[in-house]
Scaffold this motif. Structure first.
Motif, mmCIF file in Angstrom:
data_model
loop_
_atom_site.group_PDB
_atom_site.id
_atom_site.type_symbol
_atom_site.label_atom_id
_atom_site.label_comp_id
_atom_site.label_asym_id
_atom_site.label_seq_id
_atom_site.Cartn_x
_atom_site.Cartn_y
_atom_site.Cartn_z
ATOM 1 N N GLU A 102 38.844 55.074 48.954
ATOM 2 C CA GLU A 102 39.834 54.114 48.476
ATOM 3 C C GLU A 102 40.419 54.573 47.155
ATOM 4 N N GLU C 89 42.666 36.459 35.841
ATOM 5 C CA GLU C 89 42.191 36.502 37.221
ATOM 6 C C GLU C 89 40.670 36.403 37.275
ATOM 7 N N PRO C 90 40.143 35.789 38.319
ATOM 8 C CA PRO C 90 38.691 35.794 38.535
ATOM 9 C C PRO C 90 38.194 37.237 38.561
ATOM 10 N N ARG C 109 39.228 40.771 32.574
ATOM 11 C CA ARG C 109 39.917 40.006 33.617
ATOM 12 C C ARG C 109 40.312 38.605 33.188
ATOM 13 N N PHE D 95 43.421 45.301 45.756
ATOM 14 C CA PHE D 95 43.895 45.464 47.121
ATOM 15 C C PHE D 95 42.988 44.683 48.081
ATOM 16 N N ASP D 244 44.911 39.148 44.585
ATOM 17 C CA ASP D 244 44.498 39.347 43.201
ATOM 18 C C ASP D 244 45.496 38.733 42.211
ATOM 19 N N GLY D 245 46.376 37.873 42.726
ATOM 20 C CA GLY D 245 47.279 37.129 41.855
ATOM 21 C C GLY D 245 46.947 35.649 41.910
ATOM 22 N N SER D 246 45.792 35.300 42.450
ATOM 23 C CA SER D 246 45.435 33.885 42.635
ATOM 24 C C SER D 246 45.258 33.175 41.297
ATOM 25 N N ARG D 285 51.875 42.094 43.058
ATOM 26 C CA ARG D 285 50.605 41.684 43.672
ATOM 27 C C ARG D 285 50.749 41.421 45.174
#
Lengths: 309, 309, 309, 309
Positions: A102, C89-90, C109, D95, D244-246, D285
């Motif tokens: 990755e 972000e979490p 983060r 990702f 990952d934009g939550s 994102r």
């Protein structure tokens, strides 16, 4: 040093008596049912003498040891362009990790981890059908070993295909990054058959001779690959041949080697010997427990090491 | 092969003429102001002959090359127990990564990445003050090199202390896992001074002789370490000596080596030669660009490789 | 719903009787010696009523719950520029991971993991001495709680300094990336003292009122922060307030909350209530086991949830 | 607040005029050829009123928005046992990462990342053929939307199957860990068809009504799911609905939402509104750029937020 035949025999005796033999791979039935009691060793020296002991004539599944031959053949076919698709660094991961793929965008770290070997299989295809590529590889290994008795165990190959979800995952993942030319199924088919190569220690040690001899096939006296390429394959075996136990193997044994989950190891002492050992029980890094130990003892008693004067 | 002196001289000439010289490390001023134009090379052979060319007499900051000497001294002091605190596997990371320390609970992968070298520094302290441990190491390197001209550049050592936040982070992190016996500041002080060792190529090649000679100091004819330990340090240099470029160096050059961010590389051909090269510009892996190239050419022209017959 | 006082009392009774109370944090002596038998709960509603039960008056170390107040004060001081230095972000990591800092180049983060909170502490310093920044924060929390009895436990603060190698590692690491303006020691000093804030459930619930009231201090009727900022801090508490158990807390409890390793949790029901619970035993994610359970039951019985009609 | 119809209309006008519209997903042709100029918005309020503007009647590929409906149906089928196979935490990865699957042994972090949704698809199969499971899901979404015009675009579904190597990799990887009951191909077939659901903003907002109404289908007045499950799905949308934009979406917009790579977002204001927006251009994102912005403006102008008094 003592007589090599004596050393080989005494190591085999010692290994047969070992109580702690590691754990046999059980992810496919054909491997799981092999007894941990086996131990075989074969050493071919530069002058062509073969010393063997224990179950040295018994065929076993060479599994990842085959990656050495597949790499050699693929380099012969596609040349150094192969290195655009696969790296030359140790993986540094505890497993045949998909993580590295990755972060490095589908380029496996080296040709001796599964992902790298699948790229090599893909290169061997080169527009052929899987069956043809598999045939080519089998012929090549028979030629290296001077022995038409080398076979591919199709039961093993089909078992791999049935349970090899992690390898399919790796292949699909690299395909997503554009690093497979052929269909995932075809590349995996070649890979699974390659892993199913079945050889005895004697055949394996014979097949490895060209790496001891700067690339020359001792049977024909003609080069299989250039000396530079032989050196480089040996270097890869040393830095990457034992997964995440490669540093430890170099530290303890000190010679290039490639292990397989079937319990075989091919080890090369440049200019001196091509060695194959086999014992099915694995250590915690997935390398043959007694095979590694036998090579350590052999190196100790012969003084063979690439790191010594 | 050609006369070794000629080879060494012609490589130096070729390297001096190279246009693309890599990028000089700039994280501390004392390194940043070194000109990329330097190139030095020194080769000591088994018979004691020294061939040198270019800036082989010019002292430079050996930085991580010192890790070889610190490891040797620490093993002598604390023995193989050191291996409980530091591993022997290539790191497989693009940087001197803190990531691996997290997943492996404070045990660095090997003694040649920064975290591992800080553990080695901690072992060298052994209850002494940093100053004493530093003194011990300096005396040891002078003894190995047969040269009291080896020094520690205190400006460099203090610059490291001022900017070495990443190293302090590594040390604190290992301390959190209980893998430092001494105070973080003391261990780092030893480490920063060790990195500030200042040597010329000639001095460095001299200091490396014991590794070419199975552990024997050629000047005294007496063992510095056992042959087994010498072999093992060579193995570590081969698998881990060039950070995440170790596999590539083994592939291209084929001999054990340890690089430093000052642009130096110490390389060992067991039984044959101890080699030091220096050129301050680095490649993308943080190893001397021209130093690596010079060693590749030297190996090519001399046939020196641990992977050849 | 039943009378809130009855609900609070019955939950306290139920929690006191629970056998499985989790594991008290033991990394510093001052925390380790707290009995797991404690349970306290305090609920302040929008009309100013306070319901409390169990050990609601007993002061405890709020630890990471303090991050909510530190963030609020830092945003007031430096404004939204703070978000250039810390994300929203979490973290998605099982621990207060240093791994993420490596891949995201020193930007934590979110402000509720340790690394993020150290950046917030650094922002609170703003050129002052640590002592002044700590004093500012203490005054701010006293003001929010309308209670001068809130203190900082200097024994706890000094214990943290002595054992907080992981936090020093995080701070040094961020400093290496240029994400700390002040000395590592100063930023950590502020951080360790902030974590040593000592409050009872009643004081904590009082201090959280402004987040229930769109940023207005109910005691003065005047805004502490804008409604938008209050909403956003609540959002951060919901997505990041329970480390790697934040999703689970949102799923089960459904209201914004911030936990601390001392066993406290501050939870906010916008427009309705500010709630503090305390029980020292932690679950496997490092959040108060009975505190989480008590909030789940409270939400169930009151119908409080931000996700319901 | 202003009249909702006016607000919706003015936001649509503003969004249509925006110059910077993000980047349309191009990994499959059927998505790549959609014009970035589209913008649609539809809002259904608790009283059943529908406000729509822009391209609100134009069908588009809802892609990952469908994960909300698939999860709802799967929970109905297999109950909370589903949570043994998929987690409830934000992924914290840039990702749809395969990395997390490795360290967490084949259990995806939540049902809204691709790996998690493939597990949900596998659960929907439950021994049926893929075709039947797909039919069930389509019927369920039509029922939720009160609209038989909802379709599945088979061209899109087949494109996904042809290019979805990363999803095949995820599925094979989970299969290797034993976390798929059905064949990889079947689970992926369901997943690819689910992603190919084609709906307009109006249909999507209608289909989301049950989540605004504590699980009750406003058309029938009968529960689709329990209030508790509705709350929990809303919680998952808030913590995990935007990859990952939550955290950022919760911070800026403050209501539960689920985005899809086709540019759609379904957002829920519990008790108040079910909202669908669509604009094909994505932000960095992978969430709809103008869709996110439109929701931020809508929340601002209506005061809708789950984090406000």
């Amino acid at each position: 040093m003592d007589d090599l035949g004596d050393i080989v025999g005494s190591i085999a005796a010692q290994m047969s008596a070992e109580a702690d033999r590691g754990r046999v791979a059980d992810y496919i039935p054909a491997l799981a049912r092999v007894s941990p009691d086996h131990f075989g060793i074969a050493v071919v020296t530069a002058d062509g003498t073969l010393h063997a002991a224990g179950d040295a004539q018994l065929p076993f599944s060479v599994q990842s040891v085959s990656k050495v031959f597949a790499l050699t053949l693929a380099l012969d076919r596609v040349g150094d362009d192969l290195w655009k698709r696969v790296g030359r660094e140790p993986s540094g991961s505890a497993f045949n990790s998909i993580v590295q793929l990755e972060s490095e965008r589908g380029i496996p770290r080296n040709p001796f981890i599964n992902a790298g070997a699948i790229v090599v299989s893909d290169a061997l295809l080169a527009g052929q059908h899987a069956r043809e590529a598999i045939g080519d590889l089998l012929r090549f290994v028979r030629f290296l070993a001077d022995d038409d008795g080398v076979t591919i165990d199709s039961e093993v190959a089909h078992s791999e295909a049935g349970t090899g979800f992690r390898n399919f995952a790796l292949a699909n993942y690299m395909k997503a990054f554009g690093n497979l030319d052929n269909a995932v199924e075809e590349a995996c088919k070649v890979y699974f058959h390659q892993c199913a190569l079945t050889m005895s220690c004697c055949q394996l040690a014979m097949a490895g001779r060209f790496l001891m001899a700067d690339g020359v096939h001792p049977g024909t006296g003609r080069p299989v690959i250039t000396p530079e390429r032989a050196r480089r394959i040996n270097a890869l075996m040393l830095t990457c041949g034992h997964y995440d136990g490669s540093g430890e193997f170099a530290f303890r044994v000190g010679i290039p080697g490639k292990s397989g989950v079937g319990g075989g190891i091919l080890a090369i002492v440049p200019g001196k010997a091509s060695i194959a050992v086999w014992s099915p029980g694995l250590n915690e890094r997935g390398n043959s427990k007694l095979g590694s130990l036998a090579l350590e003892k052999l190196a100790e008693r012969t003084g063979w090491s690439v790191f010594t004067a």
